[in-house]
Design a protein around this motif. Structure first.
Motif, PDB file in Angstrom:
ATOM      1  N   MET A   1       7.896  14.642  30.195  1.00 44.03           N
ATOM      2  CA  MET A   1       8.943  15.415  30.209  1.00 44.03           C
ATOM      3  C   MET A   1       9.830  15.046  31.516  1.00 44.03           C
ATOM      4  O   MET A   1       9.503  14.613  32.518  1.00 44.03           O
ATOM      5  CB  MET A   1       8.510  16.663  30.353  1.00 44.03           C
ATOM      6  N   ALA A   2      11.190  14.911  31.294  1.00 46.59           N
ATOM      7  CA  ALA A   2      12.195  14.362  32.251  1.00 46.59           C
ATOM      8  C   ALA A   2      12.539  15.738  32.875  1.00 46.59           C
ATOM      9  O   ALA A   2      12.612  16.783  32.163  1.00 46.59           O
ATOM     10  CB  ALA A   2      13.483  13.784  31.394  1.00 46.59           C
ATOM     11  N   LEU A   3      12.757  15.435  34.018  1.00 43.57           N
ATOM     12  CA  LEU A   3      13.165  16.562  34.997  1.00 43.57           C
ATOM     13  C   LEU A   3      14.630  16.725  35.340  1.00 43.57           C
ATOM     14  O   LEU A   3      15.175  15.344  35.416  1.00 43.57           O
ATOM     15  CB  LEU A   3      12.542  16.411  36.415  1.00 43.57           C
ATOM     16  N   PRO A   4      15.332  17.782  35.183  1.00 45.65           N
ATOM     17  CA  PRO A   4      16.863  17.681  35.392  1.00 45.65           C
ATOM     18  C   PRO A   4      16.931  17.277  36.956  1.00 45.65           C
ATOM     19  O   PRO A   4      16.119  17.440  37.762  1.00 45.65           O
ATOM     20  CB  PRO A   4      16.991  19.309  35.320  1.00 45.65           C
ATOM     21  N   SER A   6      18.995  18.508  39.233  1.00 45.18           N
ATOM     22  CA  SER A   6      19.054  19.788  40.203  1.00 45.18           C
ATOM     23  C   SER A   6      17.455  19.815  40.625  1.00 45.18           C
ATOM     24  O   SER A   6      17.404  20.262  41.997  1.00 45.18           O
ATOM     25  CB  SER A   6      19.587  20.835  39.399  1.00 45.18           C
ATOM     26  N   LEU A   7      16.336  19.786  39.786  1.00 43.95           N
ATOM     27  CA  LEU A   7      15.215  20.005  40.112  1.00 43.95           C
ATOM     28  C   LEU A   7      14.591  19.107  40.939  1.00 43.95           C
ATOM     29  O   LEU A   7      13.804  19.082  41.818  1.00 43.95           O
ATOM     30  CB  LEU A   7      14.167  20.260  39.052  1.00 43.95           C
ATOM     31  N   LYS A   8      15.002  17.592  40.465  1.00 43.84           N
ATOM     32  CA  LYS A   8      14.593  16.567  41.294  1.00 43.84           C
ATOM     33  C   LYS A   8      15.127  16.555  42.763  1.00 43.84           C
ATOM     34  O   LYS A   8      14.341  16.436  43.681  1.00 43.84           O
ATOM     35  CB  LYS A   8      15.026  15.217  40.914  1.00 43.84           C
ATOM     36  N   LYS A   9      16.076  16.824  42.995  1.00 46.63           N
ATOM     37  CA  LYS A   9      17.133  17.179  44.361  1.00 46.63           C
ATOM     38  C   LYS A   9      16.321  18.280  45.024  1.00 46.63           C
ATOM     39  O   LYS A   9      16.020  18.262  46.306  1.00 46.63           O
ATOM     40  CB  LYS A   9      18.438  17.394  44.102  1.00 46.63           C
ATOM     41  N   ALA A  10      15.925  19.173  44.258  1.00 47.02           N
ATOM     42  CA  ALA A  10      15.234  20.376  44.993  1.00 47.02           C
ATOM     43  C   ALA A  10      13.802  19.962  45.682  1.00 47.02           C
ATOM     44  O   ALA A  10      13.466  20.520  46.746  1.00 47.02           O
ATOM     45  CB  ALA A  10      15.214  21.754  44.178  1.00 47.02           C
ATOM     46  N   ILE A  11      13.161  19.333  44.819  1.00 44.79           N
ATOM     47  CA  ILE A  11      11.767  18.977  45.040  1.00 44.79           C
ATOM     48  C   ILE A  11      11.929  17.983  46.167  1.00 44.79           C
ATOM     49  O   ILE A  11      11.003  17.923  47.285  1.00 44.79           O
ATOM     50  CB  ILE A  11      11.206  18.285  44.014  1.00 44.79           C
ATOM     51  N   ILE A  12      12.777  17.059  46.242  1.00 44.72           N
ATOM     52  CA  ILE A  12      12.831  15.963  47.196  1.00 44.72           C
ATOM     53  C   ILE A  12      13.275  16.888  48.862  1.00 44.72           C
ATOM     54  O   ILE A  12      12.621  16.682  49.842  1.00 44.72           O
ATOM     55  CB  ILE A  12      14.165  15.183  47.188  1.00 44.72           C
ATOM     56  N   GLN A  13      14.052  18.213  48.830  1.00 41.38           N
ATOM     57  CA  GLN A  13      14.153  18.894  49.819  1.00 41.38           C
ATOM     58  C   GLN A  13      13.139  19.815  50.438  1.00 41.38           C
ATOM     59  O   GLN A  13      13.325  20.498  51.185  1.00 41.38           O
ATOM     60  CB  GLN A  13      15.397  19.514  49.667  1.00 41.38           C
ATOM     61  N   MET A  14      12.175  19.857  49.548  1.00 40.05           N
ATOM     62  CA  MET A  14      11.055  20.628  49.870  1.00 40.05           C
ATOM     63  C   MET A  14      10.340  20.024  51.301  1.00 40.05           C
ATOM     64  O   MET A  14      10.451  18.893  51.289  1.00 40.05           O
ATOM     65  CB  MET A  14      10.007  20.856  48.740  1.00 40.05           C
ATOM     66  N   PRO A  15       9.982  21.177  51.992  1.00 41.95           N
ATOM     67  CA  PRO A  15       9.236  20.695  52.943  1.00 41.95           C
ATOM     68  C   PRO A  15       7.856  19.845  52.840  1.00 41.95           C
ATOM     69  O   PRO A  15       7.327  20.055  51.721  1.00 41.95           O
ATOM     70  CB  PRO A  15       8.820  22.094  53.822  1.00 41.95           C
ATOM     71  N   VAL A  16       7.459  18.589  53.585  1.00 42.12           N
ATOM     72  CA  VAL A  16       6.549  17.798  53.167  1.00 42.12           C
ATOM     73  C   VAL A  16       5.277  18.459  52.824  1.00 42.12           C
ATOM     74  O   VAL A  16       4.591  18.211  51.943  1.00 42.12           O
ATOM     75  CB  VAL A  16       6.477  16.858  54.592  1.00 42.12           C
ATOM     76  N   LYS A  17       5.136  19.719  53.599  1.00 47.60           N
ATOM     77  CA  LYS A  17       3.586  20.179  53.446  1.00 47.60           C
ATOM     78  C   LYS A  17       3.459  20.819  52.343  1.00 47.60           C
ATOM     79  O   LYS A  17       2.366  20.810  51.516  1.00 47.60           O
ATOM     80  CB  LYS A  17       3.368  21.277  54.461  1.00 47.60           C
TER      81      LYS A  17
END
Length: 183
Positions: A1-4, A6-17
């Motif tokens: 399933m391909a991720l949009p 915007s969701l990819k960018k949001a995941i990348i910006q999440m805190p590492v923990k």
């Protein structure tokens, strides 16, 4: 399933923990991925020979059972073939795939020649399976370097001789399997 995106960018910006927790939860839901990561990260990809030997031991044990019909032989070969496929999926061991499948066919065909000798309606599915498995092995060998192919030439020719003399002979002709390989 391909991720949009915007969701990819949001995941990348999440805190590492948070990403680590999420990653661990997601990985835990996929057993193959867990085994693959364990093999690559913990075992450091060094246990391929042990894993192969474990499967060979299982093949020897199951092939040694007192089989009385081609259906039981087929069922056991398919089960072991699934183990081999899983091993290849986890380890990416292409040489092991050829070696283990070759060992599988030889073990069953040599030990159960009397059951697999004559073609009948009861042996049809097993005969087709054997011929197709032989074709898969030959196709896999063709993709290997010449040095590796020569290592398996004797066993492959023994397998082909059996495929052409047992119940699978009709399917071997249909699939145009050679009766002997030369590299």
């Amino acid at each position: 399933m391909a991720l949009p995106e915007s969701l990819k960018k949001a995941i990348i910006q999440m805190p590492v923990k948070e990403k680590d927790k999420l990653l661990i939860r997601l990985v835990g839901k996929d057993a193959v991925l867990v085994d693959k990561l364990y093999f690559e990260l913990i075992e450091d990809s060094a246990t391929i020979p042990e894993r192969r030997e474990e499967i060979i031991t299982r093949i020897e044990r199951v092939a040694g059972y007192n089989q009385d019909t081609p259906g039981w032989i087929l069922m056991d070969m398919r089960s072991l073939s699934g183990d081999i496929s899983y091993h290849v999926k986890v380890t990416k061991d292409k040489i092991g795939a050829i070696e283990l499948n070759l060992h599988l066919l030889l073990s069953f065909m040599e030990r159960h020649q009397e059951i697999l000798h004559n073609y009948s309606s009861r042996s049809d599915t097993c005969a087709l399976y054997i011929a197709k498995k032989a074709q898969t092995i030959i196709n896999g060998l063709a993709k290997l370097d010449a040095d590796y192919r020569t290592d398996y030439l004797k066993d492959t020719n023994r397998m082909l001789m059996l495929v052409h003399t047992l119940c699978s002979r009709m399917y071997a002709r249909q699939l145009e399997l050679p009766s002997e390989l030369e590299f």
